[in-house]
Design a protein around this motif. Structure first.
Motif, PDB file in Angstrom:
ATOM      1  N   LEU A   1       0.821  -1.211   0.000  1.00  0.00           N
ATOM      2  CA  LEU A   1       0.000   0.000   0.000  1.00  0.00           C
ATOM      3  C   LEU A   1       0.856   1.262   0.000  1.00  0.00           C
ATOM      4  O   LEU A   1       0.565   2.224  -0.722  1.00  0.00           O
ATOM      5  CB  LEU A   1      -0.936   0.000   1.204  1.00  0.00           C
ATOM      6  N   GLU A   2       1.908   1.262   0.803  1.00  0.00           N
ATOM      7  CA  GLU A   2       2.745   2.461   0.859  1.00  0.00           C
ATOM      8  C   GLU A   2       3.424   2.710  -0.493  1.00  0.00           C
ATOM      9  O   GLU A   2       3.450   3.841  -0.991  1.00  0.00           O
ATOM     10  CB  GLU A   2       3.783   2.342   1.971  1.00  0.00           C
ATOM     11  N   ASP A   3       3.961   1.654  -1.090  1.00  0.00           N
ATOM     12  CA  ASP A   3       4.621   1.822  -2.390  1.00  0.00           C
ATOM     13  C   ASP A   3       3.627   2.254  -3.464  1.00  0.00           C
ATOM     14  O   ASP A   3       3.892   3.190  -4.240  1.00  0.00           O
ATOM     15  CB  ASP A   3       5.290   0.506  -2.814  1.00  0.00           C
ATOM     16  N   HIS A   4       2.481   1.587  -3.511  1.00  0.00           N
ATOM     17  CA  HIS A   4       1.516   1.846  -4.570  1.00  0.00           C
ATOM     18  C   HIS A   4       0.833   3.204  -4.407  1.00  0.00           C
ATOM     19  O   HIS A   4       0.770   3.999  -5.362  1.00  0.00           O
ATOM     20  CB  HIS A   4       0.471   0.734  -4.602  1.00  0.00           C
ATOM     21  N   LEU A   5       0.318   3.476  -3.218  1.00  0.00           N
ATOM     22  CA  LEU A   5      -0.439   4.708  -3.016  1.00  0.00           C
ATOM     23  C   LEU A   5       0.463   5.944  -3.050  1.00  0.00           C
ATOM     24  O   LEU A   5       0.117   6.951  -3.674  1.00  0.00           O
ATOM     25  CB  LEU A   5      -1.215   4.633  -1.704  1.00  0.00           C
ATOM     26  N   ARG A   6       1.599   5.862  -2.390  1.00  0.00           N
ATOM     27  CA  ARG A   6       2.493   7.022  -2.411  1.00  0.00           C
ATOM     28  C   ARG A   6       3.111   7.218  -3.792  1.00  0.00           C
ATOM     29  O   ARG A   6       3.414   8.355  -4.184  1.00  0.00           O
ATOM     30  CB  ARG A   6       3.571   6.875  -1.347  1.00  0.00           C
ATOM     31  N   GLY A   7       3.272   6.119  -4.515  1.00  0.00           N
ATOM     32  CA  GLY A   7       3.752   6.251  -5.885  1.00  0.00           C
ATOM     33  C   GLY A   7       2.742   6.958  -6.769  1.00  0.00           C
ATOM     34  O   GLY A   7       3.098   7.746  -7.652  1.00  0.00           O
ATOM     35  N   ALA A   8       1.464   6.688  -6.513  1.00  0.00           N
ATOM     36  CA  ALA A   8       0.408   7.318  -7.308  1.00  0.00           C
ATOM     37  C   ALA A   8       0.147   8.756  -6.894  1.00  0.00           C
ATOM     38  O   ALA A   8      -0.273   9.579  -7.721  1.00  0.00           O
ATOM     39  CB  ALA A   8      -0.879   6.504  -7.170  1.00  0.00           C
ATOM     40  N   ARG A   9       0.350   9.068  -5.626  1.00  0.00           N
ATOM     41  CA  ARG A   9       0.090  10.411  -5.094  1.00  0.00           C
ATOM     42  C   ARG A   9       1.290  10.844  -4.238  1.00  0.00           C
ATOM     43  O   ARG A   9       1.227  10.873  -3.011  1.00  0.00           O
ATOM     44  CB  ARG A   9      -1.184  10.419  -4.237  1.00  0.00           C
ATOM     45  N   PRO A  10       2.425  11.164  -4.861  1.00  0.00           N
ATOM     46  CA  PRO A  10       3.647  11.460  -4.100  1.00  0.00           C
ATOM     47  C   PRO A  10       3.555  12.696  -3.216  1.00  0.00           C
ATOM     48  O   PRO A  10       4.372  12.848  -2.295  1.00  0.00           O
ATOM     49  CB  PRO A  10       4.708  11.637  -5.199  1.00  0.00           C
ATOM     50  N   ASP A  11       2.576  13.556  -3.461  1.00  0.00           N
ATOM     51  CA  ASP A  11       2.456  14.761  -2.646  1.00  0.00           C
ATOM     52  C   ASP A  11       1.562  14.541  -1.421  1.00  0.00           C
ATOM     53  O   ASP A  11       1.391  15.453  -0.611  1.00  0.00           O
ATOM     54  CB  ASP A  11       1.916  15.921  -3.475  1.00  0.00           C
TER      55      ASP A  11
ATOM     56  N   GLU B   1      -1.340  18.688   2.276  1.00  0.00           N
ATOM     57  CA  GLU B   1      -2.747  19.043   2.087  1.00  0.00           C
ATOM     58  C   GLU B   1      -3.643  17.824   2.242  1.00  0.00           C
ATOM     59  O   GLU B   1      -4.733  17.902   2.804  1.00  0.00           O
ATOM     60  CB  GLU B   1      -2.948  19.668   0.706  1.00  0.00           C
ATOM     61  N   ARG B   2      -3.190  16.698   1.717  1.00  0.00           N
ATOM     62  CA  ARG B   2      -3.943  15.452   1.821  1.00  0.00           C
ATOM     63  C   ARG B   2      -3.039  14.367   2.387  1.00  0.00           C
ATOM     64  O   ARG B   2      -1.821  14.372   2.151  1.00  0.00           O
ATOM     65  CB  ARG B   2      -4.495  15.021   0.457  1.00  0.00           C
ATOM     66  N   VAL B   3      -3.658  13.429   3.118  1.00  0.00           N
ATOM     67  CA  VAL B   3      -2.896  12.389   3.813  1.00  0.00           C
ATOM     68  C   VAL B   3      -3.620  11.059   3.682  1.00  0.00           C
ATOM     69  O   VAL B   3      -4.836  10.982   3.880  1.00  0.00           O
ATOM     70  CB  VAL B   3      -2.731  12.743   5.318  1.00  0.00           C
ATOM     71  N   PHE B   4      -2.878  10.008   3.343  1.00  0.00           N
ATOM     72  CA  PHE B   4      -3.413   8.658   3.442  1.00  0.00           C
ATOM     73  C   PHE B   4      -3.416   8.236   4.914  1.00  0.00           C
ATOM     74  O   PHE B   4      -2.407   8.412   5.611  1.00  0.00           O
ATOM     75  CB  PHE B   4      -2.546   7.665   2.667  1.00  0.00           C
ATOM     76  N   VAL B   5      -4.541   7.687   5.372  1.00  0.00           N
ATOM     77  CA  VAL B   5      -4.631   7.147   6.737  1.00  0.00           C
ATOM     78  C   VAL B   5      -5.040   5.682   6.591  1.00  0.00           C
ATOM     79  O   VAL B   5      -6.155   5.379   6.163  1.00  0.00           O
ATOM     80  CB  VAL B   5      -5.638   7.927   7.592  1.00  0.00           C
ATOM     81  N   ILE B   6      -4.148   4.781   6.971  1.00  0.00           N
ATOM     82  CA  ILE B   6      -4.236   3.383   6.553  1.00  0.00           C
ATOM     83  C   ILE B   6      -4.090   2.424   7.731  1.00  0.00           C
ATOM     84  O   ILE B   6      -3.188   2.569   8.555  1.00  0.00           O
ATOM     85  CB  ILE B   6      -3.109   3.059   5.533  1.00  0.00           C
ATOM     86  N   ASP B   7      -4.965   1.437   7.789  1.00  0.00           N
ATOM     87  CA  ASP B   7      -4.741   0.269   8.633  1.00  0.00           C
ATOM     88  C   ASP B   7      -4.661  -0.934   7.698  1.00  0.00           C
ATOM     89  O   ASP B   7      -5.677  -1.362   7.137  1.00  0.00           O
ATOM     90  CB  ASP B   7      -5.867   0.073   9.647  1.00  0.00           C
ATOM     91  N   PRO B   8      -3.471  -1.480   7.492  1.00  0.00           N
ATOM     92  CA  PRO B   8      -3.321  -2.568   6.526  1.00  0.00           C
ATOM     93  C   PRO B   8      -4.230  -3.757   6.814  1.00  0.00           C
ATOM     94  O   PRO B   8      -4.846  -4.305   5.895  1.00  0.00           O
ATOM     95  CB  PRO B   8      -1.846  -2.948   6.643  1.00  0.00           C
ATOM     96  N   ILE B   9      -4.296  -4.153   8.079  1.00  0.00           N
ATOM     97  CA  ILE B   9      -5.253  -5.185   8.507  1.00  0.00           C
ATOM     98  C   ILE B   9      -5.849  -4.739   9.828  1.00  0.00           C
ATOM     99  O   ILE B   9      -5.164  -4.732  10.857  1.00  0.00           O
ATOM    100  CB  ILE B   9      -4.602  -6.571   8.648  1.00  0.00           C
ATOM    101  N   ASP B  10      -7.091  -4.330   9.805  1.00  0.00           N
ATOM    102  CA  ASP B  10      -7.803  -3.946  11.020  1.00  0.00           C
ATOM    103  C   ASP B  10      -8.495  -5.196  11.555  1.00  0.00           C
ATOM    104  O   ASP B  10      -9.393  -5.737  10.929  1.00  0.00           O
ATOM    105  CB  ASP B  10      -8.836  -2.861  10.708  1.00  0.00           C
ATOM    106  N   GLY B  11      -8.052  -5.636  12.728  1.00  0.00           N
ATOM    107  CA  GLY B  11      -8.511  -6.910  13.278  1.00  0.00           C
ATOM    108  C   GLY B  11      -7.427  -7.966  13.163  1.00  0.00           C
ATOM    109  O   GLY B  11      -7.690  -9.114  12.796  1.00  0.00           O
TER     110      GLY B  11
END
Length: 266
Positions: free
Chosen positions: A51-61, A79-89
């Motif tokens: 997720l970090e590689d893919h999402l930050r690669g798509a939206r580097p800012d 301005e925008r931030v990804f907020v991620i739980d890779p596996i919740d639970g």
């Protein structure tokens, strides 16, 4: 919000499900994080890395806040931030249960604007974008219109029924159920399966950011335990509990709770 942010999250969540599915929960390597922060498995880390590689690669800012990544203070200047739980639970995953989720959100100016909660083992994908409504498997969903707390069906852990949390020392007589993933609990409130959910303990942003938007876009409300608005991308990434439900039920629950912000009595 740039076009296709929600599509980006949906595609990423589906791929995350494929990655997690390569691990057998009961056989995946597991260990406890420092300071009593709970368990983590090799599946959590593999999903987080993708997720970090893919999402930050798509939206580097965009900034990055994830349960399984080291905190990056620079996120607060984004301005925008990804907020991620890779596996919740994670405990549920490690036990071989199907009730765990990938929780992905994008936050702008402290508010979630795109969100996905995906349960690959249950074939459920909840999604929402600000002002566009909420869906489950692409079908619109709506929160409950119930308002009687004592006859409600509510998702919460057993400690929330402790008398100290309720006026006159009497907890409501609602029917209580529990699910291990906070993101899933909020999503099930959003689709009207349950009337509300609440957790009165300090809550990590990555557990709830996606669920908050999904509840709000389904016509419900989600606040902290005092009724204050939830603002994300905080320095400590902690919230003062969560109360979420249909609008009438949300107000009714808050009227019965006796604690305010930071857990202090009025």
């Amino acid at each position: 919000m740039p076009e296709n942010d929600l599509s980006l999250l949906i595609t990423a969540a589906q791929k995350a499900g494929e990655i997690a599915g390569q691990f057998t929960g009961t056989e995946a390597q597991k260990w406890d994080k420092p300071d009593g922060a709970g368990p983590v498995t090799e599946a959590d880390l593999a999903v987080n890395s993708y997720l970090e590689d893919h999402l930050r690669g798509a939206r580097p800012d965009y900034g990055w806040l994830s349960e399984e990544s080291e905190n990056d203070p620079l996120r607060q200047s984004c301005e925008r931030v990804f907020v991620i739980d890779p596996i919740d639970g994670t405990r549920s995953f490690a036990d071989g249960s199907r009730t765990w989720a990938h929780s992905l959100a994008i936050v702008e100016a402290g508010k979630p604007v795109a969100a996905v909660v995906y349960l690959p083992q249950r074939d459920l994908l909840f999604a929402a974008a600000a002002g566009e409504g909420a869906t489950c498997n692409a079908v619109p969903i709506a929160a409950s219109t119930a308002q009687n707390v004592d006859t409600a069906h509510i998702l919460s852990a057993k400690p929330t029924l402790d008398a100290k949390h309720w006026h006159a020392g009497t907890p409501p007589a609602f029917r209580r159920s529990h699910r291990p993933s906070l993101a899933y609990r909020m999503s099930r409130v959003a689709d009207g399966t349950y009337d509300a959910m609440l957790t009165l303990r300090p809550t990590w942003e990555w557990d709830i950011a996606a669920g908050v938007l999904i509840v709000q876009e389904s016509g419900g409300l989600a606040t902290d335990r005092s009724g204050a608005a939830l603002t994300f991308n905080r320095p400590d990434a902690l919230q003062n509990g969560v109360v979420a439900g249909g609008r009438k039920m949300h107000r009714a629950l808050l009227s019965r709770l006796i604690y305010t912000s930071k857990g202090r009595k009025t």
